[in-house]
Design a protein around this motif. Structure first.
Motif, PDB file in Angstrom:
ATOM      1  N   PHE A 102       8.816  -6.889  -9.819  1.00  0.00           N
ATOM      2  CA  PHE A 102       9.012  -8.290 -10.187  1.00  0.00           C
ATOM      3  C   PHE A 102       8.272  -9.170  -9.197  1.00  0.00           C
ATOM      4  O   PHE A 102       7.886  -8.738  -8.119  1.00  0.00           O
ATOM      5  N   THR A 103       8.080 -10.409  -9.610  1.00  0.00           N
ATOM      6  CA  THR A 103       7.498 -11.424  -8.742  1.00  0.00           C
ATOM      7  C   THR A 103       8.523 -12.532  -8.569  1.00  0.00           C
ATOM      8  O   THR A 103       9.123 -12.979  -9.545  1.00  0.00           O
ATOM      9  N   LEU A 104       8.723 -12.942  -7.342  1.00  0.00           N
ATOM     10  CA  LEU A 104       9.565 -14.082  -7.017  1.00  0.00           C
ATOM     11  C   LEU A 104       8.612 -15.219  -6.669  1.00  0.00           C
ATOM     12  O   LEU A 104       7.736 -15.061  -5.815  1.00  0.00           O
ATOM     13  N   ALA A 105       8.750 -16.361  -7.353  1.00  0.00           N
ATOM     14  CA  ALA A 105       7.818 -17.472  -7.153  1.00  0.00           C
ATOM     15  C   ALA A 105       8.591 -18.761  -6.913  1.00  0.00           C
ATOM     16  O   ALA A 105       9.706 -18.921  -7.402  1.00  0.00           O
ATOM     17  N   TRP A 106       7.989 -19.661  -6.162  1.00  0.00           N
ATOM     18  CA  TRP A 106       8.589 -20.967  -5.926  1.00  0.00           C
ATOM     19  C   TRP A 106       7.512 -21.947  -5.498  1.00  0.00           C
ATOM     20  O   TRP A 106       6.413 -21.561  -5.136  1.00  0.00           O
ATOM     21  N   THR A 107       7.854 -23.220  -5.530  1.00  0.00           N
ATOM     22  CA  THR A 107       6.975 -24.274  -5.048  1.00  0.00           C
ATOM     23  C   THR A 107       7.564 -24.824  -3.757  1.00  0.00           C
ATOM     24  O   THR A 107       8.748 -25.181  -3.721  1.00  0.00           O
ATOM     25  N   HIS A 108       6.756 -24.870  -2.718  1.00  0.00           N
ATOM     26  CA  HIS A 108       7.215 -25.357  -1.416  1.00  0.00           C
ATOM     27  C   HIS A 108       7.737 -26.779  -1.573  1.00  0.00           C
ATOM     28  O   HIS A 108       7.100 -27.628  -2.198  1.00  0.00           O
ATOM     29  N   SER A 109       8.900 -27.043  -0.999  1.00  0.00           N
ATOM     30  CA  SER A 109       9.580 -28.322  -1.219  1.00  0.00           C
ATOM     31  C   SER A 109       8.844 -29.528  -0.639  1.00  0.00           C
ATOM     32  O   SER A 109       8.985 -30.625  -1.150  1.00  0.00           O
ATOM     33  N   ILE A 110       8.052 -29.340   0.402  1.00  0.00           N
ATOM     34  CA  ILE A 110       7.353 -30.468   1.019  1.00  0.00           C
ATOM     35  C   ILE A 110       5.869 -30.461   0.665  1.00  0.00           C
ATOM     36  O   ILE A 110       5.314 -31.482   0.288  1.00  0.00           O
ATOM     37  N   GLU A 111       5.242 -29.315   0.765  1.00  0.00           N
ATOM     38  CA  GLU A 111       3.800 -29.221   0.522  1.00  0.00           C
ATOM     39  C   GLU A 111       3.451 -29.132  -0.963  1.00  0.00           C
ATOM     40  O   GLU A 111       2.291 -29.304  -1.333  1.00  0.00           O
ATOM     41  N   HIS A 112       4.439 -28.822  -1.802  1.00  0.00           N
ATOM     42  CA  HIS A 112       4.245 -28.710  -3.260  1.00  0.00           C
ATOM     43  C   HIS A 112       3.144 -27.715  -3.618  1.00  0.00           C
ATOM     44  O   HIS A 112       2.308 -27.967  -4.482  1.00  0.00           O
ATOM     45  N   VAL A 113       3.150 -26.592  -2.939  1.00  0.00           N
ATOM     46  CA  VAL A 113       2.192 -25.518  -3.148  1.00  0.00           C
ATOM     47  C   VAL A 113       2.954 -24.291  -3.634  1.00  0.00           C
ATOM     48  O   VAL A 113       4.023 -23.976  -3.119  1.00  0.00           O
ATOM     49  N   ARG A 114       2.417 -23.598  -4.629  1.00  0.00           N
ATOM     50  CA  ARG A 114       3.089 -22.429  -5.192  1.00  0.00           C
ATOM     51  C   ARG A 114       2.912 -21.219  -4.285  1.00  0.00           C
ATOM     52  O   ARG A 114       1.851 -20.988  -3.716  1.00  0.00           O
TER      53      ARG A 114
ATOM     54  N   GLY B 223       4.047 -24.384   8.132  1.00  0.00           N
ATOM     55  CA  GLY B 223       5.078 -23.423   7.763  1.00  0.00           C
ATOM     56  C   GLY B 223       4.687 -22.531   6.600  1.00  0.00           C
ATOM     57  O   GLY B 223       5.509 -21.784   6.102  1.00  0.00           O
ATOM     58  N   MET B 224       3.451 -22.596   6.162  1.00  0.00           N
ATOM     59  CA  MET B 224       3.010 -21.812   5.007  1.00  0.00           C
ATOM     60  C   MET B 224       1.738 -21.036   5.299  1.00  0.00           C
ATOM     61  O   MET B 224       0.951 -20.776   4.410  1.00  0.00           O
ATOM     62  N   GLU B 225       1.541 -20.663   6.523  1.00  0.00           N
ATOM     63  CA  GLU B 225       0.318 -19.966   6.860  1.00  0.00           C
ATOM     64  C   GLU B 225       0.321 -18.579   6.231  1.00  0.00           C
ATOM     65  O   GLU B 225       1.285 -17.838   6.356  1.00  0.00           O
ATOM     66  N   PRO B 226      -0.767 -18.219   5.535  1.00  0.00           N
ATOM     67  CA  PRO B 226      -0.848 -16.870   4.997  1.00  0.00           C
ATOM     68  C   PRO B 226      -0.983 -15.856   6.124  1.00  0.00           C
ATOM     69  O   PRO B 226      -1.322 -16.215   7.256  1.00  0.00           O
ATOM     70  N   GLY B 227      -0.708 -14.606   5.818  1.00  0.00           N
ATOM     71  CA  GLY B 227      -0.795 -13.551   6.818  1.00  0.00           C
ATOM     72  C   GLY B 227      -2.192 -13.424   7.401  1.00  0.00           C
ATOM     73  O   GLY B 227      -3.174 -13.910   6.827  1.00  0.00           O
ATOM     74  N   PRO B 228      -2.316 -12.767   8.561  1.00  0.00           N
ATOM     75  CA  PRO B 228      -3.615 -12.662   9.236  1.00  0.00           C
ATOM     76  C   PRO B 228      -4.650 -11.875   8.437  1.00  0.00           C
ATOM     77  O   PRO B 228      -5.844 -12.041   8.648  1.00  0.00           O
ATOM     78  N   ASP B 229      -4.199 -11.042   7.496  1.00  0.00           N
ATOM     79  CA  ASP B 229      -5.130 -10.255   6.691  1.00  0.00           C
ATOM     80  C   ASP B 229      -5.427 -10.926   5.346  1.00  0.00           C
ATOM     81  O   ASP B 229      -5.980 -10.306   4.445  1.00  0.00           O
ATOM     82  N   ALA B 230      -5.082 -12.204   5.207  1.00  0.00           N
ATOM     83  CA  ALA B 230      -5.230 -12.906   3.929  1.00  0.00           C
ATOM     84  C   ALA B 230      -6.684 -12.986   3.488  1.00  0.00           C
ATOM     85  O   ALA B 230      -7.592 -13.155   4.299  1.00  0.00           O
ATOM     86  N   VAL B 231      -6.847 -12.862   2.168  1.00  0.00           N
ATOM     87  CA  VAL B 231      -8.159 -12.968   1.537  1.00  0.00           C
ATOM     88  C   VAL B 231      -8.046 -14.017   0.442  1.00  0.00           C
ATOM     89  O   VAL B 231      -7.072 -14.014  -0.326  1.00  0.00           O
TER      90      VAL B 231
ATOM     91  N   THR C  44      15.128 -29.519  -5.412  1.00  0.00           N
ATOM     92  CA  THR C  44      13.826 -28.871  -5.583  1.00  0.00           C
ATOM     93  C   THR C  44      13.848 -27.997  -6.831  1.00  0.00           C
ATOM     94  O   THR C  44      14.916 -27.652  -7.337  1.00  0.00           O
ATOM     95  N   ALA C  45      12.667 -27.641  -7.301  1.00  0.00           N
ATOM     96  CA  ALA C  45      12.573 -26.738  -8.447  1.00  0.00           C
ATOM     97  C   ALA C  45      13.174 -25.387  -8.074  1.00  0.00           C
ATOM     98  O   ALA C  45      13.096 -24.949  -6.921  1.00  0.00           O
ATOM     99  N   ASP C  46      13.769 -24.731  -9.051  1.00  0.00           N
ATOM    100  CA  ASP C  46      14.397 -23.435  -8.839  1.00  0.00           C
ATOM    101  C   ASP C  46      13.333 -22.363  -8.608  1.00  0.00           C
ATOM    102  O   ASP C  46      12.172 -22.523  -8.986  1.00  0.00           O
ATOM    103  N   TYR C  47      13.745 -21.273  -7.990  1.00  0.00           N
ATOM    104  CA  TYR C  47      12.879 -20.101  -7.912  1.00  0.00           C
ATOM    105  C   TYR C  47      12.585 -19.631  -9.326  1.00  0.00           C
ATOM    106  O   TYR C  47      13.375 -19.862 -10.249  1.00  0.00           O
ATOM    107  N   GLU C  48      11.468 -18.929  -9.484  1.00  0.00           N
ATOM    108  CA  GLU C  48      11.154 -18.300 -10.759  1.00  0.00           C
ATOM    109  C   GLU C  48      11.132 -16.801 -10.555  1.00  0.00           C
ATOM    110  O   GLU C  48      10.670 -16.309  -9.526  1.00  0.00           O
ATOM    111  N   LEU C  49      11.647 -16.099 -11.550  1.00  0.00           N
ATOM    112  CA  LEU C  49      11.640 -14.649 -11.551  1.00  0.00           C
ATOM    113  C   LEU C  49      10.701 -14.204 -12.664  1.00  0.00           C
ATOM    114  O   LEU C  49      10.855 -14.624 -13.816  1.00  0.00           O
ATOM    115  N   CYS C  50       9.706 -13.409 -12.299  1.00  0.00           N
ATOM    116  CA  CYS C  50       8.696 -12.953 -13.249  1.00  0.00           C
ATOM    117  C   CYS C  50       8.835 -11.440 -13.366  1.00  0.00           C
ATOM    118  O   CYS C  50       8.591 -10.717 -12.400  1.00  0.00           O
TER     119      CYS C  50
END
Length: 150
Positions: free
Chosen positions: A36-48, A82-90, A116-122
């Motif tokens: 499954f995928t757990l998805a959300w939109t950051h409450s301040i930055e509004h980034v998925r 607070g949303m920095e991707p991991g060091p191996d991010a591509v 805020t918008a709810d989490y999404e379950l995919c």
């Protein structure tokens, strides 16, 4: 005709709970899933943000051990405080993809705010749906953990 009990892995969802290891008391919602995928939109930055998980049975020979959640891949559509991707991010198709540093989990605590918008379950083969499609929010915390049904 007698048959052996079939154990099916899935997700359990419940509101609140006492700690991060013990499943919360009260009724839980069981959702059959292997990935499954757990998805959300950051409450301040509004980034998925999206995280992909696999459910894995307890290792053989570990009677009574719970199933595990394995974090397989994470993606974020940008980077900010607070949303920095991991060091191996591509960067792929507008998403920073990376392997989460903490891969194995017994469960996750999800803070669900009415502001805020709810989490999404995919789930595999189905469109993403808000978590509230399975379990209404109480405006606080929801526990998601791997469990077995059958």
């Amino acid at each position: 005709m007698s048959g052996a009990a079939v154990t099916v892995l899935g997700l359990c969802l419940a509101l609140g709970g006492a700690d991060a290891v013990t499943p919360p008391p009260g009724p839980a919602v069981f959702i059959v899933a292997h990935r499954f995928t757990l998805a959300w939109t950051h409450s301040i930055e509004h980034v998925r943000w999206e995280e992909d998980y696999e459910l894995q049975p307890a290792p053989s020979g570990s009677a009574g051990a719970p199933p595990r959640l394995l974090a397989v891949l994470a993606r974020v559509q940008g980077s900010a405080a607070g949303m920095e991707p991991g060091p191996d991010a591509v960067l792929r198709n507008g998403w920073f993809e990376y392997r989460p540093a903490q891969r194995e989990h017994l469960g996750l605590w999800l803070t669900r705010s009415p502001y805020t918008a709810d989490y999404e379950l995919c789930l595999d083969g189905a469109p993403c749906r808000p978590l509230s499609a399975w379990l209404p929010s109480d405006g606080w915390r929801t526990r998601l953990w791997p469990c077995a049904g059958g």
